[in-house]
Design a protein around this motif. Structure first.
Motif, PDB file in Angstrom:
ATOM      1  N   SER A   7      45.327  50.604  47.140  1.00  0.00           N
ATOM      2  CA  SER A   7      44.034  50.379  46.501  1.00  0.00           C
ATOM      3  C   SER A   7      43.600  51.611  45.722  1.00  0.00           C
ATOM      4  O   SER A   7      43.948  52.744  46.085  1.00  0.00           O
ATOM      5  N   CYS A 112      45.733  45.536  46.638  1.00  0.00           N
ATOM      6  CA  CYS A 112      44.403  45.231  46.122  1.00  0.00           C
ATOM      7  C   CYS A 112      44.373  45.390  44.609  1.00  0.00           C
ATOM      8  O   CYS A 112      44.592  46.493  44.093  1.00  0.00           O
ATOM      9  N   ARG A 114      42.443  45.160  40.793  1.00  0.00           N
ATOM     10  CA  ARG A 114      41.154  45.492  40.163  1.00  0.00           C
ATOM     11  C   ARG A 114      41.174  44.960  38.751  1.00  0.00           C
ATOM     12  O   ARG A 114      42.206  44.512  38.249  1.00  0.00           O
ATOM     13  N   TYR A 115      40.047  45.022  38.084  1.00  0.00           N
ATOM     14  CA  TYR A 115      39.942  44.603  36.694  1.00  0.00           C
ATOM     15  C   TYR A 115      40.329  43.118  36.554  1.00  0.00           C
ATOM     16  O   TYR A 115      39.841  42.282  37.306  1.00  0.00           O
ATOM     17  N   SER A 139      35.074  41.955  42.695  1.00  0.00           N
ATOM     18  CA  SER A 139      35.452  43.018  41.758  1.00  0.00           C
ATOM     19  C   SER A 139      36.828  43.594  42.049  1.00  0.00           C
ATOM     20  O   SER A 139      37.430  44.229  41.189  1.00  0.00           O
ATOM     21  N   GLY A 140      37.314  43.390  43.252  1.00  0.00           N
ATOM     22  CA  GLY A 140      38.623  43.914  43.613  1.00  0.00           C
ATOM     23  C   GLY A 140      39.077  43.356  44.943  1.00  0.00           C
ATOM     24  O   GLY A 140      38.365  42.578  45.596  1.00  0.00           O
TER      25      GLY A 140
END
Length: 261
Positions: A7, A112, A114-115, A139-140
């Protein structure tokens, strides 16, 4: 059991692992949780881990190489083969049966995103399974990872002070295969401005208490999660308990609008 979490915010999951049931499992040596940041394996002075998506569109996509290098380091940290789970809205929805299966593994790696997510080539090459915790977007993957860590930690033998606690949880299958919600629970005081504890729970009659709890679990599941109940699979005893519950609920005006059996 060992869980490695990849992450951009590894401290989030590591901090969570220090509290509650997860923290107790770690203290008792039943579980270890390790955070890994793919930015530590990115090249260049900016340690970039994302870029614009091909084909255009909003957002950024996490790049293959930093994640692949990070996963290689994760795998090398322990000789036990790792089962890699990508926390993703596109994954299979997590349920208690899947939690129990994952809890039986020696090692998990939780990836994990993101984006806008992760380059699909990395997913195809490195990921064994994609899991979602619900039909919504976060969000993630850190919160889903924390959920999964907590869920599998409490199933490690010795993590809970009472071994029966996990077996009686909502969604756990009983001997008959039914996956029911839990029954209501009460504690002191017996009498309160908000109501009184049901008399049966004060009776000391263990058979009557077990019957009441089974009936409440059946009734709650029928009203709140009817998708979990197969009426045709109910035993004669359970069917009678449920019909009695629904009759009482209808008399109290609390049938929830559900179709009777």
């Amino acid at each position: 059991m060992r869980i490695d979490v990849v992450s951009l915010f590894p401290e989030f999951v590591e901090q969570m692992a220090g509290h509650g049931v997860v923290g107790r499992a770690v203290e008792r040596g039943l579980l270890s949780v390790h955070g890994w940041n793919p930015r530590d394996h990115a090249e260049g002075s900016y340690r970039r881990v994302d870029d614009r998506p091909f084909g255009g569109g909003p957002g950024m996509v996490m790049m293959v190489d930093p994640l692949r290098a990070c996963l290689a380091a994760v795998r090398a940290a322990d000789p036990v083969p790792a089962h890699v789970v990508y926390l993703s809205p596109q994954g299979r929805r997590l349920d208690q049966a899947r939690v129990r299966a994952l809890a039986g593994r020696e090692r998990l790696v939780l990836l994990c995103g993101r984006y806008e997510g992760i380059d699909e080539r990395l997913v195809a090459a490195e990921v064994d399974e994609e899991i979602s915790i619900g039909d919504y977007v976060l969000s993630g993957g850190e919160l889903p990872a924390a959920v999964l860590v907590d869920a599998v930690a409490r199933l490690q033998e010795g993590a809970l002070n009472d071994a029966e606690s996990a077996a009686q949880d909502s969604f756990e299958s009983g001997p008959d295969g039914q996956r029911l919600l839990d029954c209501p629970h009460y504690t002191r005081p017996v009498e309160h401005a908000l109501g009184k504890v049901p008399e049966v729970l004060l009776s000391g009659n263990h058979a009557a208490i077990a019957r009441w709890r089974r009936q409440q679990a059946l009734g709650r599941t029928w009203l709140r999660r009817p998708d979990l109940v197969d009426p045709e699979a109910l035993s004669r005893t359970d069917r009678a308990l449920l019909e009695e519950f629904l009759d009482q609920a209808a008399g109290a005006g609390d049938s929830g609008g559900k179709t009777p059996l």
